[in-house]
Design an enzyme around this catalytic site. Structure first.
Site, PDB file in Angstrom:
ATOM      1  N   HIS A  23       0.799  -1.297   0.171  1.00 50.47           N
ATOM      2  CA  HIS A  23       0.084  -0.079  -0.035  1.00 50.47           C
ATOM      3  C   HIS A  23       0.805   1.221   0.034  1.00 50.47           C
ATOM      4  O   HIS A  23       0.969   1.830   0.879  1.00 50.47           O
ATOM      5  CB  HIS A  23      -0.905  -0.017   1.106  1.00 50.47           C
ATOM      6  CG  HIS A  23      -2.062  -0.734   0.938  1.00 50.47           C
ATOM      7  ND1 HIS A  23      -2.969  -1.281   2.118  1.00 50.47           N
ATOM      8  CD2 HIS A  23      -2.735  -1.344   0.009  1.00 50.47           C
ATOM      9  CE1 HIS A  23      -3.771  -1.968   1.753  1.00 50.47           C
ATOM     10  NE2 HIS A  23      -3.812  -2.068   0.489  1.00 50.47           N
ATOM     11  N   HIS A  79     -11.718  -9.406  -6.205  1.00 52.85           N
ATOM     12  CA  HIS A  79     -11.364  -8.072  -5.647  1.00 52.85           C
ATOM     13  C   HIS A  79     -10.491  -7.481  -6.718  1.00 52.85           C
ATOM     14  O   HIS A  79      -9.717  -7.894  -7.112  1.00 52.85           O
ATOM     15  CB  HIS A  79     -10.629  -8.444  -4.265  1.00 52.85           C
ATOM     16  CG  HIS A  79     -10.249  -7.120  -3.643  1.00 52.85           C
ATOM     17  ND1 HIS A  79     -10.757  -5.819  -3.698  1.00 52.85           N
ATOM     18  CD2 HIS A  79      -9.268  -6.819  -2.964  1.00 52.85           C
ATOM     19  CE1 HIS A  79     -10.247  -4.834  -2.989  1.00 52.85           C
ATOM     20  NE2 HIS A  79      -9.114  -5.511  -2.515  1.00 52.85           N
ATOM     21  N   GLU A  81      -8.469  -4.622  -6.295  1.00 47.25           N
ATOM     22  CA  GLU A  81      -7.357  -3.978  -5.912  1.00 47.25           C
ATOM     23  C   GLU A  81      -6.035  -4.339  -6.801  1.00 47.25           C
ATOM     24  O   GLU A  81      -5.925  -5.729  -6.862  1.00 47.25           O
ATOM     25  CB  GLU A  81      -6.968  -4.178  -4.479  1.00 47.25           C
ATOM     26  CG  GLU A  81      -6.081  -2.809  -3.825  1.00 47.25           C
ATOM     27  CD  GLU A  81      -6.105  -2.822  -2.433  1.00 47.25           C
ATOM     28  OE1 GLU A  81      -6.771  -3.613  -1.627  1.00 47.25           O
ATOM     29  OE2 GLU A  81      -5.428  -1.814  -1.954  1.00 47.25           O
ATOM     30  N   ASP A  83      -3.172  -5.545  -6.361  1.00 44.21           N
ATOM     31  CA  ASP A  83      -2.426  -6.602  -5.867  1.00 44.21           C
ATOM     32  C   ASP A  83      -3.011  -7.978  -6.566  1.00 44.21           C
ATOM     33  O   ASP A  83      -2.414  -9.036  -6.560  1.00 44.21           O
ATOM     34  CB  ASP A  83      -2.052  -6.658  -4.500  1.00 44.21           C
ATOM     35  CG  ASP A  83      -3.291  -6.431  -3.685  1.00 44.21           C
ATOM     36  OD1 ASP A  83      -4.102  -5.865  -4.141  1.00 44.21           O
ATOM     37  OD2 ASP A  83      -3.171  -7.052  -2.584  1.00 44.21           O
ATOM     38  N   HIS A 146     -12.407  -6.284   2.243  1.00 47.02           N
ATOM     39  CA  HIS A 146     -12.185  -4.732   2.790  1.00 47.02           C
ATOM     40  C   HIS A 146     -12.356  -3.597   1.722  1.00 47.02           C
ATOM     41  O   HIS A 146     -12.304  -2.466   2.177  1.00 47.02           O
ATOM     42  CB  HIS A 146     -10.757  -4.541   3.452  1.00 47.02           C
ATOM     43  CG  HIS A 146      -9.602  -4.463   2.248  1.00 47.02           C
ATOM     44  ND1 HIS A 146      -8.927  -3.293   2.385  1.00 47.02           N
ATOM     45  CD2 HIS A 146      -9.466  -4.996   1.346  1.00 47.02           C
ATOM     46  CE1 HIS A 146      -7.945  -3.699   1.439  1.00 47.02           C
ATOM     47  NE2 HIS A 146      -8.267  -4.454   0.836  1.00 47.02           N
ATOM     48  N   ASP A 165      -8.726 -11.488   0.247  1.00 51.47           N
ATOM     49  CA  ASP A 165      -7.950 -10.784   1.086  1.00 51.47           C
ATOM     50  C   ASP A 165      -8.404 -11.140   2.557  1.00 51.47           C
ATOM     51  O   ASP A 165      -7.541 -11.176   3.584  1.00 51.47           O
ATOM     52  CB  ASP A 165      -8.206  -9.341   1.495  1.00 51.47           C
ATOM     53  CG  ASP A 165      -7.333  -8.514   0.365  1.00 51.47           C
ATOM     54  OD1 ASP A 165      -6.371  -8.800  -0.184  1.00 51.47           O
ATOM     55  OD2 ASP A 165      -7.892  -7.397  -0.085  1.00 51.47           O
ATOM     56  N   TYR A 193      -2.218  -8.066  10.189  1.00 57.73           N
ATOM     57  CA  TYR A 193      -3.084  -7.732   8.934  1.00 57.73           C
ATOM     58  C   TYR A 193      -4.488  -7.244   9.306  1.00 57.73           C
ATOM     59  O   TYR A 193      -5.060  -6.297   9.035  1.00 57.73           O
ATOM     60  CB  TYR A 193      -3.202  -8.977   8.214  1.00 57.73           C
ATOM     61  CG  TYR A 193      -3.907  -9.090   6.894  1.00 57.73           C
ATOM     62  CD1 TYR A 193      -3.077  -8.892   5.690  1.00 57.73           C
ATOM     63  CD2 TYR A 193      -5.109  -9.271   6.454  1.00 57.73           C
ATOM     64  CE1 TYR A 193      -3.502  -8.793   4.407  1.00 57.73           C
ATOM     65  CE2 TYR A 193      -5.654  -9.263   5.296  1.00 57.73           C
ATOM     66  CZ  TYR A 193      -4.807  -8.889   4.243  1.00 57.73           C
ATOM     67  OH  TYR A 193      -5.328  -9.048   3.132  1.00 57.73           O
ATOM     68  N   HIS A 226      -3.576 -13.777   0.049  1.00 58.16           N
ATOM     69  CA  HIS A 226      -2.147 -13.426   0.424  1.00 58.16           C
ATOM     70  C   HIS A 226      -1.664 -14.539   1.552  1.00 58.16           C
ATOM     71  O   HIS A 226      -2.252 -14.851   2.340  1.00 58.16           O
ATOM     72  CB  HIS A 226      -1.884 -12.161   1.459  1.00 58.16           C
ATOM     73  CG  HIS A 226      -2.445 -11.111   0.322  1.00 58.16           C
ATOM     74  ND1 HIS A 226      -1.391 -10.620  -0.753  1.00 58.16           N
ATOM     75  CD2 HIS A 226      -3.435 -10.167   0.559  1.00 58.16           C
ATOM     76  CE1 HIS A 226      -2.008  -9.535  -1.153  1.00 58.16           C
ATOM     77  NE2 HIS A 226      -3.211  -9.221  -0.730  1.00 58.16           N
TER      78      HIS A 226
END
Ligand code: FEO
Length: 397
Positions: A23, A79, A81, A83, A146, A165, A193, A226
Site C-alpha cells: 500500500h 477483488h 485492488e 495486487d 475490505h 484478502d 493484517y 495472501h
C-alpha cells in the site's frame, strides 16, 4: 510454477520475497508477501484472481505453461485492488473475450483501474457458476471486507473457500499451508493484517462471518489471496476474526512516546514502573514512534485496553512521529479503548492538551488531564509519573 492444492485446483500465484512495503509505504511487509491466484481445471477452466502489476509478465508466462490461455473459460475477480487484478491487462491482451465474473462494484473498480470494457458478468451472493463434473462455484459478496467490491468464491464438492484478502497474511514462505509454518510468525502476521487493514470494518466482518457460518457449508480449505492456505482446521482463523471483530482487547497497556532529550522517555519508563507496581499481570509495552515499525505499534494498540501517548511540547504542538501515528489511529476507528497523555515541556507546554484533543477525536475515552514535567524531570516528577501509572491501572477496566 504451479502447486496442486486439491484435486484439480492449482496455485498459480507469485511469491514476492523482496516486498518490504505494501500500500505504497503504509504497511511493512517484513516477511514479504504472496499474490495467490488459483486455476481450477474441471470441464471448465477457471482462473481466480491474478497478481500485482509488476509481476504481470511473469504471471502470464507461468500461466501459459500451465494451460493454453485460450482454454481458460472464465476469470473470477474477487477483488479489484491492483495486487490481485494487476495482471488482468496483460492477460486480457492474450484472451480479450474471456468473461470476467465479479460484483457490480467490481466492474466499477476494474473499469476505474484499467479503463477497459471487458466482458463483465455481475454476480451477487448465492449466484452460481457451473465448472462441470458436478461442481459449482458459489459467489459470496464480502462487501467492505475490505473494499466495496470484495467477494469470495466457494467451490462445491472440493469445499474450498477462495476468500481473497479475508483471512490472509503478508507472509512469503516456501510452505504453502498453515500447519507447516512457524505458528508464532503466522499468528503475528494475521493479527497485524487484521489490526492494520480490517479494524475499520469490524462491524461488517462480524456480520459476514455469522452469515457465512449460517450457510453451514463444509469448508475444508480457505484459500486466501495472501500468504499461506488454511487446510489444518481452517475455521480457526474465522474464529479469530470473530474474536478480533468484537472490540478485541488483551490485558495490556501500551505506552507510545517520542522524545527529544529523553525527558519524555524517562516519564514513559516511570509510568510503566507505576503500572507494574499496581498490577504485575498487566502487559506493559513501551514503544518509541521514531524507532518502532508503525504497523507493529498499531497492532499493539489493537491489543490494548488503554494507550498512553507521550510527546514533549515542540513549538505549540507535538513531535511529528506522534502526530503521524495518531492520524493513523484515528483513521482505524478503534472502539472501546481508553487513553491518557504525558510529556515534558520547557515553557508553554501545550503537548498534553494537544494529545488529549487528538485522542478524543480518535474516539478514545480520556482517563484524566494527563501529566506534564517541566524541563528535565526531577526525581519528584518521576515519582509523580509512577503515581500516574498506578492511577491508570485503576481505570484500566
Ligand atoms: Fe490484497 Fe485489498 O488487496
Amino acid at each position: 510454477m504451479s502447486f496442486k492444492i486439491k484435486n484439480n485446483i492449482f496455485w498459480v500465484g507469485i511469491k514476492d520475497w523482496e516486498l518490504r512495503k505494501f500500500h505504497g509505504d503504509e504497511y511493512s511487509t517484513n516477511r514479504g508477501s504472496t499474490y495467490n491466484s488459483y486455476l481450477i481445471k474441471e470441464e471448465k477452466n477457471v482462473l481466480i484472481d491474478t497478481v500485482w502489476t509488476p509481476f504481470s509478465r511473469e504471471f502470464v508466462s507461468n500461466l501459459s505453461k500451465e494451460i493454453n490461455l485460450d482454454e481458460i473459460d472464465y476469470i473470477i475477480t474477487n477483488h479489484a485492488e491492483s495486487d490481485h487484478s494487476g495482471a488482468l491487462p496483460e492477460l486480457m491482451r492474450e484472451i480479450p473475450n474471456t468473461p470476467i465474473y465479479c460484483t457490480k462494484n467490481g466492474v466499477n473498480s476494474i473499469k476505474g483501474h484499467y479503463h477497459k470494457d471487458w466482458d463483465f458478468h455481475v454476480v451477487k451472493t448465492g449466484d452460481t457458476l457451473s465448472v462441470g463434473n458436478g461442481k459449482d462455484i458459489i459467489f459470496v459478496e464480502m462487501r467492505m471486507l475490505h473494499w466495496p467490491d470484495s467477494m469470495a468464491s466457494y467451490l462445491t464438492k472440493d469445499n474450498v473457500l477462495f476468500s481473497n484478502d479475508a483471512f490472509g497474511q503478508h507472509y512469503a514462505s516456501e510452505f504453502m499451508y498453515n500447519d507447516l509454518v512457524d505458528q508464532n510468525e503466522l499468528y503475528d502476521e494475521c493479527i497485524k493484517y487484521y489490526a492494520n487493514i480490517l479494524t475499520p470494518f469490524s462491524m461488517f466482518v462480524d456480520r459476514k462471518i455469522k452469515e457465512v457460518l449460517d450457510l453451514k457449508i463444509p469448508i475444508d480449505i480457505i484459500a486466501t489471496s495472501h500468504g499461506v492456505i488454511w487446510r489444518d482446521n481452517p475455521l480457526q482463523i474465522v474464529e479469530k476474526y470473530a474474536l478480533w471483530a468484537n472490540d478485541y482487547q488483551e490485558n495490556q497497556i501500551t505506552i507510545i512516546y517520542d522524545t527529544m532529550w529523553h525527558g519524555t522517555r524517562r516519564m514513559a519508563e516511570h509510568i510503566a514502573k507505576g503500572i507494574r507496581e499496581a498490577d504485575d499481570k498487566i502487559t506493559v509495552k513501551i514503544l518509541s514512534t521514531s524507532k518502532y515499525d508503525k504497523n507493529d505499534i498499531i497492532t499493539e494498540v489493537f491489543k490494548s485496553k488503554t494507550i498512553l501517548i507521550g510527546s514533549p511540547t515542540v513549538g505549540k504542538g507535538i513531535l511529528s512521529s506522534i502526530a503521524a501515528i495518531l492520524e493513523e489511529i484515528k483513521g482505524l476507528g478503534f472502539k472501546n479503548k481508553k487513553a491518557a497523555s504525558f510529556g515534558c515541556y520547557g515553557w508553554s507546554g501545550e503537548s498534553v492538551k494537544v494529545l488529549n484533543d487528538l485522542l478524543e477525536k480518535a474516539g478514545f475515552s480520556i482517563i484524566n488531564d494527563g501529566i506534564r514535567a517541566l524541563w528535565n524531570p526531577t526525581d519528584d516528577a518521576l515519582k509523580e509519573c509512577q503515581a500516574f501509572g498506578r492511577e491508570i491501572v485503576k481505570n484500566n477496566k
